[in-house]
Design an enzyme around this catalytic site. Sequence first.
Site, PDB file in Angstrom:
ATOM      1  N   ASP A  94       0.851  -1.198   0.000  1.00 11.82           N
ATOM      2  CA  ASP A  94       0.000   0.000   0.000  1.00 11.82           C
ATOM      3  C   ASP A  94       0.890   1.251   0.000  1.00 11.82           C
ATOM      4  OD1 ASP A  94      -2.437   1.331   0.155  1.00 11.82           O
ATOM      5  OD2 ASP A  94      -2.493   1.293   2.354  1.00 11.82           O
ATOM      6  N   HIS A  95       0.656   2.152  -0.933  1.00 12.01           N
ATOM      7  CA  HIS A  95       1.408   3.410  -1.003  1.00 12.01           C
ATOM      8  C   HIS A  95       2.926   3.227  -1.081  1.00 12.01           C
ATOM      9  CE1 HIS A  95      -2.100   6.000  -0.475  1.00 12.01           C
ATOM     10  NE2 HIS A  95      -2.522   5.151   0.448  1.00 12.01           N
ATOM     11  N   ASP A 116       2.780   4.879  -5.534  1.00  6.96           N
ATOM     12  CA  ASP A 116       2.049   6.136  -5.348  1.00  6.96           C
ATOM     13  C   ASP A 116       2.955   7.307  -5.723  1.00  6.96           C
ATOM     14  OD1 ASP A 116       0.659   8.327  -4.575  1.00  6.96           O
ATOM     15  OD2 ASP A 116       0.276   7.685  -2.517  1.00  6.96           O
ATOM     16  N   GLU A 146      -1.522   6.011  -9.086  1.00  5.39           N
ATOM     17  CA  GLU A 146      -2.467   7.006  -8.547  1.00  5.39           C
ATOM     18  C   GLU A 146      -2.320   8.342  -9.260  1.00  5.39           C
ATOM     19  OE1 GLU A 146      -3.096   7.150  -4.342  1.00  5.39           O
ATOM     20  OE2 GLU A 146      -3.803   9.215  -4.368  1.00  5.39           O
ATOM     21  N   GLY A 191      -7.636   8.647   7.040  1.00  7.42           N
ATOM     22  CA  GLY A 191      -7.806   8.940   8.457  1.00  7.42           C
ATOM     23  C   GLY A 191      -9.262   9.051   8.892  1.00  7.42           C
ATOM     24  N   SER A 236     -12.901   4.781   4.647  1.00  4.76           N
ATOM     25  CA  SER A 236     -13.540   4.440   5.915  1.00  4.76           C
ATOM     26  C   SER A 236     -14.769   5.322   6.129  1.00  4.76           C
ATOM     27  CB  SER A 236     -12.551   4.636   7.079  1.00  4.76           C
ATOM     28  OG  SER A 236     -11.687   3.522   7.164  1.00  4.76           O
ATOM     29  N   ASN A 276     -10.322   0.732  -0.233  1.00  7.58           N
ATOM     30  CA  ASN A 276      -9.349   0.617   0.867  1.00  7.58           C
ATOM     31  C   ASN A 276      -9.951   1.085   2.179  1.00  7.58           C
ATOM     32  OD1 ASN A 276      -7.653   0.087  -1.284  1.00  7.58           O
ATOM     33  ND2 ASN A 276      -6.046   1.490  -0.615  1.00  7.58           N
ATOM     34  N   ASP A 278      -9.010   1.127   6.341  1.00  6.95           N
ATOM     35  CA  ASP A 278      -8.062   0.883   7.423  1.00  6.95           C
ATOM     36  C   ASP A 278      -8.551   1.542   8.726  1.00  6.95           C
ATOM     37  OD1 ASP A 278      -5.882   0.370   8.991  1.00  6.95           O
ATOM     38  OD2 ASP A 278      -4.433   1.469   7.813  1.00  6.95           O
TER      39      ASP A 278
HETATM   40  P1  13P Z   1      -8.943   5.061   5.509  1.00  9.62           P
HETATM   41  O1  13P Z   1      -8.027   5.880   6.341  1.00  9.62           O
HETATM   42  O2  13P Z   1     -10.156   5.832   5.097  1.00  9.62           O
HETATM   43  O3  13P Z   1      -9.307   3.770   6.150  1.00  9.62           O
HETATM   44  O4  13P Z   1      -8.167   4.686   4.139  1.00  9.62           O
HETATM   45  C1  13P Z   1      -7.252   3.623   4.101  1.00  9.62           C
HETATM   46  C2  13P Z   1      -6.431   3.612   2.853  1.00  9.62           C
HETATM   47  O5  13P Z   1      -6.687   4.305   1.887  1.00  9.62           O
HETATM   48  C3  13P Z   1      -5.287   2.689   2.816  1.00  9.62           C
HETATM   49  O6  13P Z   1      -4.528   2.853   1.653  1.00  9.62           O
HETATM   50  O1  G3H Z   2      -3.355   4.774   3.507  1.00  4.31           O
HETATM   51  C1  G3H Z   2      -2.859   4.657   4.619  1.00  4.31           C
HETATM   52  C2  G3H Z   2      -3.130   3.471   5.444  1.00  4.31           C
HETATM   53  O2  G3H Z   2      -4.231   3.676   6.273  1.00  4.31           O
HETATM   54  C3  G3H Z   2      -1.918   3.052   6.196  1.00  4.31           C
HETATM   55  O3  G3H Z   2      -1.580   3.958   7.187  1.00  4.31           O
HETATM   56  O4  G3H Z   2       0.935   4.250   7.113  1.00  4.31           O
HETATM   57  O5  G3H Z   2      -0.408   4.588   9.239  1.00  4.31           O
HETATM   58  O6  G3H Z   2      -0.058   2.286   8.298  1.00  4.31           O
HETATM   59  P1  G3H Z   2      -0.193   3.780   8.015  1.00  4.31           P
HETATM   60 ZN    ZN Z   3      -4.498   4.894   0.915  1.00  4.83          ZN
END
Ligand code: 13P
Ligand code: G3H
Ligand code: ZN
Length: 331
Positions: A94-95, A116, A146, A191, A236, A276, A278
Amino acid sequence: MKINYREIGLVNTKDLFKKAVSGGYAIPAYNFNNMEQLQAIIMACVETSSPVILQVSSGARKYANQTLLRYMAEGAVEYSKELGGDIPIALNLDHGDTFELCKSCIDLGFSSVMIDGSHHPYEKNVEITAKVVEYARRHDVSVEGELGVLAGIEDDVVAEKSTYTRPEEVQDFVSKTGVDSLAISIGTSHGANKFKPEQCTKNEEGIFVPPPLKFEILHEIEERLPGFPIVLHGSSSVPKNLVDIINKYGGSIKDAVGIPEDQLRKAAKSAVCKINIDSDGRLAMTAAVREVLSEKPEVFDPRKYLGPARESLKELYKHKIINVLGSADKA
Ligand code: 13P
Ligand code: G3H
Ligand code: ZN
């Protein structure tokens, strides 16, 4: 040592996305940093018979170690079979922010990587993304790129202001880079504080209602890239009941606003085929842990609070799969 993801039972995202786009649903992309999160994801997906994309962020790599997380994903494949599920599982970086990082994940057995480059100027984004695609292709690993910037502040994903994706750029970007999917910016953000209260209206129950996602941008992108897999980050919903539990038991989460579930349901029915999530998982775990520790101050065995946290997380993920993403029974 190089390992191909197929040897450990993972799948890339190509087939998952093809079916999701034609079937009008989205694949859950859930982040994990520890065993309980991973168990909850696998249990939820097996119980609902949903395909899943496991995600490892840069923050997760720092917290739990990339190698350990990748072996946990291998364990998750076996665990899902033990639970009686034959669900497709992809493992996505991710990213990812550099070619080297994406390469190291591909070599370690990830079946998908996100590069990304959205914070770079357009030409630089094209260059770095194309380089990752060139390497990933040799291993049949999927690549997510992206365009457009999401707002939000987390450990390793920081941007104060969002910039919506420019539909006029998407065809050029996809043809020059060869990405398999494209993350876009249409009003979601990372977030638990996705909107400022002044950007929202309040409904009868006193709940903040944020401005709708920019579906007109999504539709224009769909017209320019028919059938192409689109990804939504920052999705989210920040359930009020979870925030209330956290705050009731000593937490302090203020002005938290997420993306309403009906907006995500609508997006999942379109070309959006990966969503996504988290932060909602973080809220679910924290709410459960706070509640147990407050209600049962004698508890000191981590299993006594992480167990309920895992259960709450599993229920949250099942709810998303069944009622929001529409991926139940699509394994
Ligand atoms: P949220 O912070 O909305 O859960 O997004 C998570 C995300 O995009 C992980 O790549
Ligand atoms: O897009 C971001 C995800 O929620 C991951 O966040 O880098 O705090 O693990 P993190
Ligand atoms: Zn993300």
